[in-house]
Design a protein around this motif. Structure first.
Motif, PDB file in Angstrom:
ATOM      1  N   ARG A 189       8.311  -1.132   2.134  1.00  0.00           N
ATOM      2  CA  ARG A 189       7.554  -2.180   2.830  1.00  0.00           C
ATOM      3  C   ARG A 189       6.201  -2.397   2.161  1.00  0.00           C
ATOM      4  O   ARG A 189       5.785  -3.533   1.920  1.00  0.00           O
ATOM      5  N   LEU A 190       5.505  -1.295   1.826  1.00  0.00           N
ATOM      6  CA  LEU A 190       4.210  -1.400   1.156  1.00  0.00           C
ATOM      7  C   LEU A 190       4.358  -1.999  -0.239  1.00  0.00           C
ATOM      8  O   LEU A 190       3.548  -2.820  -0.666  1.00  0.00           O
ATOM      9  N   THR A 191       5.410  -1.605  -0.939  1.00  0.00           N
ATOM     10  CA  THR A 191       5.678  -2.154  -2.265  1.00  0.00           C
ATOM     11  C   THR A 191       5.908  -3.661  -2.185  1.00  0.00           C
ATOM     12  O   THR A 191       5.397  -4.424  -3.001  1.00  0.00           O
ATOM     13  N   GLY A 192       6.662  -4.097  -1.189  1.00  0.00           N
ATOM     14  CA  GLY A 192       6.920  -5.525  -1.008  1.00  0.00           C
ATOM     15  C   GLY A 192       5.648  -6.308  -0.728  1.00  0.00           C
ATOM     16  O   GLY A 192       5.471  -7.423  -1.236  1.00  0.00           O
ATOM     17  N   ILE A 193       4.740  -5.732   0.036  1.00  0.00           N
ATOM     18  CA  ILE A 193       3.492  -6.416   0.348  1.00  0.00           C
ATOM     19  C   ILE A 193       2.629  -6.549  -0.902  1.00  0.00           C
ATOM     20  O   ILE A 193       2.038  -7.599  -1.153  1.00  0.00           O
ATOM     21  N   VAL A 194       2.572  -5.494  -1.715  1.00  0.00           N
ATOM     22  CA  VAL A 194       1.791  -5.547  -2.954  1.00  0.00           C
ATOM     23  C   VAL A 194       2.339  -6.642  -3.866  1.00  0.00           C
ATOM     24  O   VAL A 194       1.587  -7.427  -4.440  1.00  0.00           O
ATOM     25  N   GLU A 195       3.656  -6.726  -3.977  1.00  0.00           N
ATOM     26  CA  GLU A 195       4.272  -7.754  -4.820  1.00  0.00           C
ATOM     27  C   GLU A 195       4.085  -9.145  -4.240  1.00  0.00           C
ATOM     28  O   GLU A 195       3.941 -10.118  -4.976  1.00  0.00           O
ATOM     29  N   GLU A 196       4.077  -9.261  -2.912  1.00  0.00           N
ATOM     30  CA  GLU A 196       3.829 -10.538  -2.244  1.00  0.00           C
ATOM     31  C   GLU A 196       2.466 -11.102  -2.615  1.00  0.00           C
ATOM     32  O   GLU A 196       2.301 -12.299  -2.798  1.00  0.00           O
TER      33      GLU A 196
ATOM     34  N   GLY B 140       1.019 -10.636  -5.331  1.00  0.00           N
ATOM     35  CA  GLY B 140       0.965 -10.868  -6.773  1.00  0.00           C
ATOM     36  C   GLY B 140       0.214  -9.781  -7.519  1.00  0.00           C
ATOM     37  O   GLY B 140      -0.311 -10.032  -8.598  1.00  0.00           O
ATOM     38  N   CYS B 141       0.152  -8.602  -6.965  1.00  0.00           N
ATOM     39  CA  CYS B 141      -0.565  -7.490  -7.584  1.00  0.00           C
ATOM     40  C   CYS B 141       0.437  -6.525  -8.207  1.00  0.00           C
ATOM     41  O   CYS B 141       1.636  -6.690  -8.070  1.00  0.00           O
ATOM     42  N   LYS B 142      -0.084  -5.507  -8.887  1.00  0.00           N
ATOM     43  CA  LYS B 142       0.790  -4.604  -9.630  1.00  0.00           C
ATOM     44  C   LYS B 142       0.683  -3.174  -9.113  1.00  0.00           C
ATOM     45  O   LYS B 142      -0.399  -2.674  -8.869  1.00  0.00           O
ATOM     46  N   ILE B 143       1.832  -2.526  -8.983  1.00  0.00           N
ATOM     47  CA  ILE B 143       1.895  -1.129  -8.584  1.00  0.00           C
ATOM     48  C   ILE B 143       1.873  -0.272  -9.847  1.00  0.00           C
ATOM     49  O   ILE B 143       2.630  -0.515 -10.783  1.00  0.00           O
ATOM     50  N   ILE B 144       0.999   0.718  -9.857  1.00  0.00           N
ATOM     51  CA  ILE B 144       0.897   1.607 -11.013  1.00  0.00           C
ATOM     52  C   ILE B 144       1.854   2.781 -10.874  1.00  0.00           C
ATOM     53  O   ILE B 144       2.663   3.041 -11.752  1.00  0.00           O
ATOM     54  N   LYS B 145       1.741   3.503  -9.771  1.00  0.00           N
ATOM     55  CA  LYS B 145       2.668   4.617  -9.555  1.00  0.00           C
ATOM     56  C   LYS B 145       2.756   4.954  -8.079  1.00  0.00           C
ATOM     57  O   LYS B 145       1.844   4.686  -7.304  1.00  0.00           O
ATOM     58  N   ILE B 146       3.877   5.538  -7.735  1.00  0.00           N
ATOM     59  CA  ILE B 146       4.122   6.027  -6.380  1.00  0.00           C
ATOM     60  C   ILE B 146       4.604   7.469  -6.532  1.00  0.00           C
ATOM     61  O   ILE B 146       5.585   7.725  -7.227  1.00  0.00           O
ATOM     62  N   GLU B 147       3.891   8.392  -5.911  1.00  0.00           N
ATOM     63  CA  GLU B 147       4.270   9.798  -5.982  1.00  0.00           C
ATOM     64  C   GLU B 147       4.521  10.326  -4.577  1.00  0.00           C
ATOM     65  O   GLU B 147       3.690  10.174  -3.697  1.00  0.00           O
ATOM     66  N   LYS B 148       5.674  10.945  -4.406  1.00  0.00           N
ATOM     67  CA  LYS B 148       5.961  11.631  -3.143  1.00  0.00           C
ATOM     68  C   LYS B 148       5.612  13.104  -3.343  1.00  0.00           C
ATOM     69  O   LYS B 148       6.237  13.778  -4.151  1.00  0.00           O
ATOM     70  N   TRP B 149       4.605  13.567  -2.632  1.00  0.00           N
ATOM     71  CA  TRP B 149       4.177  14.952  -2.769  1.00  0.00           C
ATOM     72  C   TRP B 149       4.991  15.892  -1.894  1.00  0.00           C
ATOM     73  O   TRP B 149       4.914  17.097  -2.040  1.00  0.00           O
ATOM     74  N   GLY B 150       5.724  15.361  -0.957  1.00  0.00           N
ATOM     75  CA  GLY B 150       6.560  16.187  -0.099  1.00  0.00           C
ATOM     76  C   GLY B 150       5.816  16.689   1.131  1.00  0.00           C
ATOM     77  O   GLY B 150       4.701  16.281   1.430  1.00  0.00           O
ATOM     78  N   LYS B 151       6.465  17.610   1.833  1.00  0.00           N
ATOM     79  CA  LYS B 151       5.894  18.148   3.079  1.00  0.00           C
ATOM     80  C   LYS B 151       4.909  19.265   2.760  1.00  0.00           C
ATOM     81  O   LYS B 151       5.221  20.191   2.022  1.00  0.00           O
ATOM     82  N   LYS B 152       3.713  19.143   3.340  1.00  0.00           N
ATOM     83  CA  LYS B 152       2.667  20.140   3.156  1.00  0.00           C
ATOM     84  C   LYS B 152       2.011  20.428   4.491  1.00  0.00           C
ATOM     85  O   LYS B 152       2.038  19.600   5.401  1.00  0.00           O
ATOM     86  N   LYS B 153       1.398  21.583   4.568  1.00  0.00           N
ATOM     87  CA  LYS B 153       0.698  21.973   5.790  1.00  0.00           C
ATOM     88  C   LYS B 153      -0.604  21.181   5.897  1.00  0.00           C
ATOM     89  O   LYS B 153      -1.331  21.010   4.918  1.00  0.00           O
TER      90      LYS B 153
ATOM     91  N   PHE C 114      -0.117   6.398  -3.604  1.00  0.00           N
ATOM     92  CA  PHE C 114       0.240   5.014  -3.940  1.00  0.00           C
ATOM     93  C   PHE C 114      -0.906   4.424  -4.753  1.00  0.00           C
ATOM     94  O   PHE C 114      -1.980   4.166  -4.218  1.00  0.00           O
ATOM     95  N   ASN C 115      -0.740   4.225  -6.077  1.00  0.00           N
ATOM     96  CA  ASN C 115      -1.763   3.613  -6.936  1.00  0.00           C
ATOM     97  C   ASN C 115      -1.370   2.185  -7.265  1.00  0.00           C
ATOM     98  O   ASN C 115      -0.214   1.922  -7.624  1.00  0.00           O
ATOM     99  N   PHE C 116      -2.345   1.269  -7.184  1.00  0.00           N
ATOM    100  CA  PHE C 116      -2.043  -0.140  -7.439  1.00  0.00           C
ATOM    101  C   PHE C 116      -3.299  -0.894  -7.840  1.00  0.00           C
ATOM    102  O   PHE C 116      -4.417  -0.431  -7.639  1.00  0.00           O
ATOM    103  N   PHE C 117      -3.096  -2.061  -8.444  1.00  0.00           N
ATOM    104  CA  PHE C 117      -4.170  -3.006  -8.725  1.00  0.00           C
ATOM    105  C   PHE C 117      -4.110  -4.085  -7.662  1.00  0.00           C
ATOM    106  O   PHE C 117      -3.030  -4.579  -7.337  1.00  0.00           O
ATOM    107  N   GLY C 118      -5.269  -4.464  -7.138  1.00  0.00           N
ATOM    108  CA  GLY C 118      -5.282  -5.483  -6.106  1.00  0.00           C
ATOM    109  C   GLY C 118      -6.693  -5.918  -5.773  1.00  0.00           C
ATOM    110  O   GLY C 118      -7.636  -5.638  -6.509  1.00  0.00           O
ATOM    111  N   ASP C 119      -6.818  -6.586  -4.643  1.00  0.00           N
ATOM    112  CA  ASP C 119      -8.115  -7.038  -4.174  1.00  0.00           C
ATOM    113  C   ASP C 119      -8.328  -6.590  -2.732  1.00  0.00           C
ATOM    114  O   ASP C 119      -7.491  -5.901  -2.150  1.00  0.00           O
ATOM    115  N   HIS C 120      -9.460  -6.976  -2.175  1.00  0.00           N
ATOM    116  CA  HIS C 120      -9.830  -6.533  -0.836  1.00  0.00           C
ATOM    117  C   HIS C 120      -8.835  -7.025   0.225  1.00  0.00           C
ATOM    118  O   HIS C 120      -8.525  -6.298   1.171  1.00  0.00           O
ATOM    119  N   LYS C 121      -8.320  -8.228   0.063  1.00  0.00           N
ATOM    120  CA  LYS C 121      -7.369  -8.767   1.043  1.00  0.00           C
ATOM    121  C   LYS C 121      -6.106  -7.914   1.107  1.00  0.00           C
ATOM    122  O   LYS C 121      -5.555  -7.676   2.181  1.00  0.00           O
TER     123      LYS C 121
END
Length: 134
Positions: free
Chosen positions: A25-32, A34-47, A63-70
């Protein structure tokens, strides 16, 4: 565009498919936007350092990405409304964005240069072939 980093903690009790649906869902919004996603890392379950909504563990996602304030405003609104998200934090990364934007521009220029060289070679080849046929 500037570089941003969002870290959010998902409820550890939800299945992996639900976690993936939040990320999609977040990826779709970033693409909507017109911005670019750099990387998505799942760190897993942590305390967790402290209990959040009666949970002692959480599923961390970076979640790293290029975008603007909006875009960041919209992402944070969606994270705030989603019950599966325990916490989130978005920060702007100046050095990250400047370096990566420069790299992207350089890569685009190289790709365009290589493409024009290929087109020139194809044109030369067709001209030689046409000259031999005549």
């Amino acid at each position: 565009m500037r570089g941003y980093e969002t870290i959010f903690i998902l409820d550890p009790d939800i299945p992996d498919e639900d976690a993936d649906s939040v990320i999609q869902r977040l990826t779709g919004i970033v693409e909507e936007f017109g911005c670019k996603i750099i990387k998505i890392e799942k760190w897993g379950k942590k305390k967790l350092a402290y209990r959040i909504k009666k949970k002692t563990k959480g599923n961390y996602v970076l979640f790293n990405f290029f975008g603007d304030h909006k875009l960041t405003t919209e992402l944070e609104r969606i994270l705030r409304l989603d019950d599966r998200v325990l916490k989130y934090l978005t920060v702007r990364i100046d050095k990250f964005s400047e370096l990566d934007l420069a790299k992207e521009e350089a890569e685009k220029e190289e790709a365009e240069k290589e493409e024009t060289e290929k087109e020139e070679k194809v044109e030369e080849h067709t001209e030689k072939r046409d000259a031999q046929v005549d």
